[in-house]
Write a protein that holds these residues in place. Sequence first.
Motif: not given
Lengths: 230, 110
Positions: A59, A65, A68, B20, B41-42, B44-45, B47-49, B52, B70, B72
């Motif tokens: 992860f 993480i 970011q 997801h 993990g990179t 997820y940010p 996806l959020h970005r 947005q 969640r 998308y």
Amino acid sequence: MEKAGVISGYLDAIEQRLAFDRSLSRHVRQEIEDHLLEAVASDAGGDSAAAERRAVTRFGSPDMIAAQFVAVSVARQTRKTGVAVILVLAATFAAMKARIAWYVMIQWSLADDLKAIGALVGMIDVYAFWLAVIAGTAGCLCAGFGGTPSAIVPSYLRQTRWFLVLSAAAAGALLVSVTADGILTALRLSARWSVAAVVPLVSMACEIACAGILAFHVRAIARRAAAAAG
Amino acid sequence: MLKGHLDMIVLAALSAGPAHGYAVIEEIKRRSGQAFDLPEGTIYPALHRLEQAGLLSSRWVTADSGRKRRVYALTKRGSSALVERRAVWEQFSDAIGGLLGGARPWKKPA
């Protein structure tokens, strides 16, 4: 028991780094927990503790993480604060103009002995409001509201700091302006009290709410800027 | 280099349909033949970005496991952005291919 330890320790670390934004930290925790538990369930290794360590390693580090996500949160709050600055200043202006129009309409002027102090406070009010407009506009121009960066880079951090300083200046100046408006309203109400006072009182309540909203947003961007700098 | 194209990669992975985060990562691995080795993990940010930016939408659902998840999906803007980015990438890839191949120069489309 190690299962809970490895994954929850990792989730706690991320949540702690995003504590400045409770809603984001809660959602991110839920999302990452789902990912890690699914990764463990799909791991064919057999040893669940080792599977969890592998899932967490794949992860990425919580620091990286979380950093970011901080960038995402800063960009989102910058946009929200920018919109708040514009709306709050417009609403305050409308409330002030409505109150003045009401005074003219019902011919409600200041008592002669209060005119000198009224003029001085009125001048402070006008200058403070326009200072808020200038600082707020400069802040919005400085922020630019471009895309969200994938990480906090020094130039973005600088831009965020400028936005924070200018938004805080706008909020401070607006607070002075609203206080001056409050004094002017009190001066008028002290000389005459009638049902007609409802309009100035409501407009003052609007102005106070506007100043509060702006202060709330400035505090939010300050917390995110601090997290980004840390 | 991969980092610079992460948004396009995520949009492409979601072009198959809503998913997801974990499924997005699996789709990236599957379609790239495990070629990309970036920390999971990179995503997820990113996806959020992208959400947005209005390129993705998301909703929370309850998975079979009972966990909140969640999901998308590409928005209309996201689909258009993917088409644009794909075209830019293909031009870039053709140009580099021509440069490295050396046989015949790449011709810029009209």
